[in-house]
Design a protein around this motif. Structure first.
Motif, PDB file in Angstrom:
ATOM      1  N   PHE A  23       0.833  -1.202   0.000  1.00  0.00           N
ATOM      2  CA  PHE A  23       0.000   0.000   0.000  1.00  0.00           C
ATOM      3  C   PHE A  23       0.877   1.266   0.000  1.00  0.00           C
ATOM      4  CE2 PHE A  23      -2.858   3.196   1.662  1.00  0.00           C
ATOM      5  CZ  PHE A  23      -4.077   2.855   1.098  1.00  0.00           C
ATOM      6  N   GLY A  30       2.300   6.347  -6.941  1.00  0.00           N
ATOM      7  CA  GLY A  30       1.188   7.129  -7.503  1.00  0.00           C
ATOM      8  C   GLY A  30       1.390   8.614  -7.259  1.00  0.00           C
ATOM      9  N   SER A  33       4.155   9.919  -9.566  1.00  0.00           N
ATOM     10  CA  SER A  33       3.690  10.072 -10.943  1.00  0.00           C
ATOM     11  C   SER A  33       2.707  11.239 -11.079  1.00  0.00           C
ATOM     12  CB  SER A  33       3.029   8.773 -11.395  1.00  0.00           C
ATOM     13  OG  SER A  33       2.463   8.964 -12.659  1.00  0.00           O
ATOM     14  N   ASN A  35       2.249  13.895  -9.247  1.00  0.00           N
ATOM     15  CA  ASN A  35       2.653  15.253  -8.850  1.00  0.00           C
ATOM     16  C   ASN A  35       4.025  15.688  -9.348  1.00  0.00           C
ATOM     17  OD1 ASN A  35       0.354  16.052  -6.882  1.00  0.00           O
ATOM     18  ND2 ASN A  35       0.892  13.949  -6.362  1.00  0.00           N
ATOM     19  N   HIS A  53       2.697   1.461 -10.863  1.00  0.00           N
ATOM     20  CA  HIS A  53       1.714   1.751  -9.811  1.00  0.00           C
ATOM     21  C   HIS A  53       0.535   0.777  -9.891  1.00  0.00           C
ATOM     22  CE1 HIS A  53      -0.919   4.120  -7.223  1.00  0.00           C
ATOM     23  NE2 HIS A  53      -1.799   4.231  -8.185  1.00  0.00           N
ATOM     24  N   ALA A  57      -0.538  -2.097  -7.207  1.00  0.00           N
ATOM     25  CA  ALA A  57      -1.740  -1.769  -6.426  1.00  0.00           C
ATOM     26  C   ALA A  57      -2.885  -2.765  -6.624  1.00  0.00           C
ATOM     27  CB  ALA A  57      -2.203  -0.362  -6.772  1.00  0.00           C
ATOM     28  N   LEU A 105      -9.676   2.302  -2.800  1.00  0.00           N
ATOM     29  CA  LEU A 105      -8.597   2.787  -3.670  1.00  0.00           C
ATOM     30  C   LEU A 105      -8.358   1.896  -4.885  1.00  0.00           C
ATOM     31  CD1 LEU A 105      -6.182   4.515  -1.224  1.00  0.00           C
ATOM     32  CD2 LEU A 105      -7.080   5.459  -3.329  1.00  0.00           C
ATOM     33  N   PRO A 106      -8.213   0.551  -4.695  1.00  0.00           N
ATOM     34  CA  PRO A 106      -8.041  -0.250  -5.902  1.00  0.00           C
ATOM     35  C   PRO A 106      -9.268  -0.226  -6.810  1.00  0.00           C
ATOM     36  CG  PRO A 106      -7.795  -1.627  -3.929  1.00  0.00           C
ATOM     37  CD  PRO A 106      -8.012  -0.221  -3.469  1.00  0.00           C
ATOM     38  N   CYS A 110      -9.011   1.096 -10.591  1.00  0.00           N
ATOM     39  CA  CYS A 110      -9.349   0.288 -11.778  1.00  0.00           C
ATOM     40  C   CYS A 110     -10.383   1.007 -12.641  1.00  0.00           C
ATOM     41  CB  CYS A 110      -9.894  -1.079 -11.357  1.00  0.00           C
ATOM     42  SG  CYS A 110      -8.636  -2.158 -10.696  1.00  0.00           S
ATOM     43  N   PHE A 112     -10.817   4.164 -12.860  1.00  0.00           N
ATOM     44  CA  PHE A 112     -10.052   5.269 -13.458  1.00  0.00           C
ATOM     45  C   PHE A 112      -9.356   4.765 -14.735  1.00  0.00           C
ATOM     46  CE2 PHE A 112      -6.390   8.396 -11.940  1.00  0.00           C
ATOM     47  CZ  PHE A 112      -6.380   8.992 -13.185  1.00  0.00           C
ATOM     48  N   ALA A 120      -6.161  -2.833 -16.361  1.00  0.00           N
ATOM     49  CA  ALA A 120      -5.754  -2.864 -14.944  1.00  0.00           C
ATOM     50  C   ALA A 120      -4.910  -4.124 -14.765  1.00  0.00           C
ATOM     51  CB  ALA A 120      -6.980  -2.872 -14.037  1.00  0.00           C
ATOM     52  N   HIS A 146     -10.438   9.029  -6.952  1.00  0.00           N
ATOM     53  CA  HIS A 146      -9.243   8.244  -6.623  1.00  0.00           C
ATOM     54  C   HIS A 146      -8.184   9.143  -5.967  1.00  0.00           C
ATOM     55  CE1 HIS A 146      -6.540   4.835  -6.919  1.00  0.00           C
ATOM     56  NE2 HIS A 146      -5.618   5.592  -7.497  1.00  0.00           N
ATOM     57  N   ILE A 147      -8.031  10.332  -6.519  1.00  0.00           N
ATOM     58  CA  ILE A 147      -6.989  11.234  -5.983  1.00  0.00           C
ATOM     59  C   ILE A 147      -7.356  11.704  -4.570  1.00  0.00           C
ATOM     60  CG2 ILE A 147      -5.850  13.470  -6.314  1.00  0.00           C
ATOM     61  CD1 ILE A 147      -6.009  12.855  -9.389  1.00  0.00           C
ATOM     62  N   SER A 150      -7.004   8.923  -2.152  1.00  0.00           N
ATOM     63  CA  SER A 150      -5.594   8.598  -1.875  1.00  0.00           C
ATOM     64  C   SER A 150      -5.032   9.571  -0.838  1.00  0.00           C
ATOM     65  CB  SER A 150      -4.760   8.600  -3.158  1.00  0.00           C
ATOM     66  OG  SER A 150      -4.502   9.915  -3.592  1.00  0.00           O
TER      67      SER A 150
HETATM   68  C1  HEM Z   1      -3.687   0.449  -2.822  1.00  0.00           C
HETATM   69  C2  HEM Z   1      -4.211   0.994  -3.848  1.00  0.00           C
HETATM   70  C3  HEM Z   1      -3.846   2.346  -4.406  1.00  0.00           C
HETATM   71  C4  HEM Z   1      -3.273   3.445  -3.807  1.00  0.00           C
HETATM   72  C5  HEM Z   1      -2.800   3.609  -2.369  1.00  0.00           C
HETATM   73  C6  HEM Z   1      -3.173   4.473  -4.824  1.00  0.00           C
HETATM   74  C7  HEM Z   1      -2.654   5.725  -4.622  1.00  0.00           C
HETATM   75  C8  HEM Z   1      -2.537   6.696  -5.600  1.00  0.00           C
HETATM   76  C9  HEM Z   1      -1.962   8.015  -5.407  1.00  0.00           C
HETATM   77  C10 HEM Z   1      -1.392   8.551  -4.094  1.00  0.00           C
HETATM   78  C11 HEM Z   1      -2.040   8.669  -6.591  1.00  0.00           C
HETATM   79  C12 HEM Z   1      -1.573  10.101  -6.874  1.00  0.00           C
HETATM   80  C13 HEM Z   1      -2.655  11.088  -6.470  1.00  0.00           C
HETATM   81  C14 HEM Z   1      -2.250  12.508  -6.803  1.00  0.00           C
HETATM   82  O1  HEM Z   1      -2.160  12.825  -8.006  1.00  0.00           O
HETATM   83  O2  HEM Z   1      -1.997  13.271  -5.873  1.00  0.00           O
HETATM   84  C15 HEM Z   1      -2.627   7.760  -7.549  1.00  0.00           C
HETATM   85  C16 HEM Z   1      -2.831   8.050  -8.891  1.00  0.00           C
HETATM   86  C17 HEM Z   1      -3.222   7.140  -9.830  1.00  0.00           C
HETATM   87  N1  HEM Z   1      -3.654   5.849  -9.610  1.00  0.00           N
HETATM   88 FE1  HEM Z   1      -3.697   4.928  -7.803  1.00  0.00          FE
HETATM   89  N2  HEM Z   1      -3.693   3.981  -5.999  1.00  0.00           N
HETATM   90  C18 HEM Z   1      -4.096   2.688  -5.785  1.00  0.00           C
HETATM   91  C19 HEM Z   1      -4.648   1.824  -6.704  1.00  0.00           C
HETATM   92  C20 HEM Z   1      -4.702   2.036  -8.070  1.00  0.00           C
HETATM   93  C21 HEM Z   1      -5.106   1.060  -9.057  1.00  0.00           C
HETATM   94  C22 HEM Z   1      -5.515  -0.386  -8.748  1.00  0.00           C
HETATM   95  C23 HEM Z   1      -5.039   1.677 -10.267  1.00  0.00           C
HETATM   96  C24 HEM Z   1      -5.354   1.135 -11.642  1.00  0.00           C
HETATM   97  C25 HEM Z   1      -5.372  -0.141 -11.970  1.00  0.00           C
HETATM   98  C26 HEM Z   1      -4.600   3.047 -10.044  1.00  0.00           C
HETATM   99  C27 HEM Z   1      -4.438   4.006 -11.021  1.00  0.00           C
HETATM  100  C28 HEM Z   1      -3.969   5.275 -10.806  1.00  0.00           C
HETATM  101  C29 HEM Z   1      -3.724   6.227 -11.876  1.00  0.00           C
HETATM  102  C30 HEM Z   1      -3.943   5.989 -13.371  1.00  0.00           C
HETATM  103  C31 HEM Z   1      -3.244   7.393 -11.254  1.00  0.00           C
HETATM  104  C32 HEM Z   1      -2.846   8.711 -11.942  1.00  0.00           C
HETATM  105  C33 HEM Z   1      -1.350   8.797 -11.989  1.00  0.00           C
HETATM  106  C34 HEM Z   1      -0.918  10.053 -12.718  1.00  0.00           C
HETATM  107  O3  HEM Z   1      -1.767  10.885 -13.009  1.00  0.00           O
HETATM  108  O4  HEM Z   1       0.273  10.175 -12.978  1.00  0.00           O
HETATM  109  N3  HEM Z   1      -4.393   3.226  -8.700  1.00  0.00           N
HETATM  110  N4  HEM Z   1      -2.948   6.583  -6.919  1.00  0.00           N
END
Ligand code: HEM
Length: 184
Positions: A23, A30, A33, A35, A53, A57, A105-106, A110, A112, A120, A146-147, A150
């Motif tokens: 996690f 994430g 990427s 920020n 990521h 995740a 979150l997951p 997904c 997203f 995914a 999602h954001i 998170s």
């Molecule tokens: C434990 C599960 C997860 C956590 C803790 C997590 C956490 C995060 C965080 C912290 C961000 C950045 C938020 C920001 O821009 O400030 C993010 C972005 C993102 N996450 Fe997750 N996430 C999780 C699961 C997933 C899953 C399962 C997917 C897709 C299969 C996913 C897809 C994305 C995508 C596409 C972004 C955008 C990244 C970007 O814009 O560069 N995430 N996530």
């Protein structure tokens, strides 16, 4: 059923620390990427980092199902009697919120990815079945969701770690060791 031991089962401990590592790693990647990288300046590197990521995740989805089943069939040790009913209530609410984050979150991640027309993937081995087609109306909702989630999860995890350390170093009770030790 009340657990009269002071310790979580070994399985619960392994699941806890494994999921904590995954996690936090997924969160940091994430965050990095989202920020610090952009397609304009970093090109395909950003895509590779988002892919990393996702591959990490998505494993949370499988682990959380096992974890909830295990938690349900193996109750947690009781909190110390030194804690007030209000603090116990807060601790339970915090744990429930963390479980909800492990699900939300997951799932939103997904949604997203799928709604943006991407897969995914899991551990670079296979893709989860795509449950929704590319859809920018859905994307507009699940991306900020999602954001924001998170960020909420980030605060919860920091609070959780701070509380565990307070129990161990200030209150000097068995809350932290219940997740690290086994009865002799
Ligand atoms: C434990 C599960 C997860 C956590 C803790 C997590 C956490 C995060 C965080 C912290 C961000 C950045 C938020 C920001 O821009 O400030 C993010 C972005 C993102 N996450 Fe997750 N996430 C999780 C699961 C997933 C899953 C399962 C997917 C897709 C299969 C996913 C897809 C994305 C995508 C596409 C972004 C955008 C990244 C970007 O814009 O560069 N995430 N996530």
């Amino acid at each position: 059923m009340k657990n009269t031991t002071l310790y979580y089962t070994r399985t619960a401990q392994v699941l806890h620390w494994l999921m904590a590592i995954i996690f936090i790693a997924a969160w940091l990647i994430g965050f990095y990427s989202g920020n610090f990288l952009s397609y304009e300046t970093d090109g395909s590197f950003k895509g590779d980092i988002i892919t990393l990521h996702k591959n990490i995740a998505t494993t949370i989805i499988f682990l959380v199902v096992i974890r909830i089943f295990w938690r349900y069939t193996h109750p947690a040790p009781s909190l110390p009697d030194s804690m007030s009913p209000m603090m116990k209530g807060l601790a339970h609410a915090g744990h429930l919120a963390l479980y909800l984050m492990l699900l939300a979150l997951p799932i939103t991640g997904c949604l997203f990815s799928w709604s943006a027309g991407h897969p995914a993937p899991v551990l670079y081995l296979f893709n989860l079945p795509t449950l929704i087609e590319e859809n920018y109306d859905v994307l507009e909702i699940v991306k900020p969701l999602h954001i924001y989630l998170s960020w909420g999860a980030g605060f919860l995890v920091v609070g959780h770690i701070a509380a565990a350390l307070k129990h161990h170093f200030i209150d000097k009770d068995t809350v932290l060791t219940s997740m690290t030790r086994q009865p002799k």
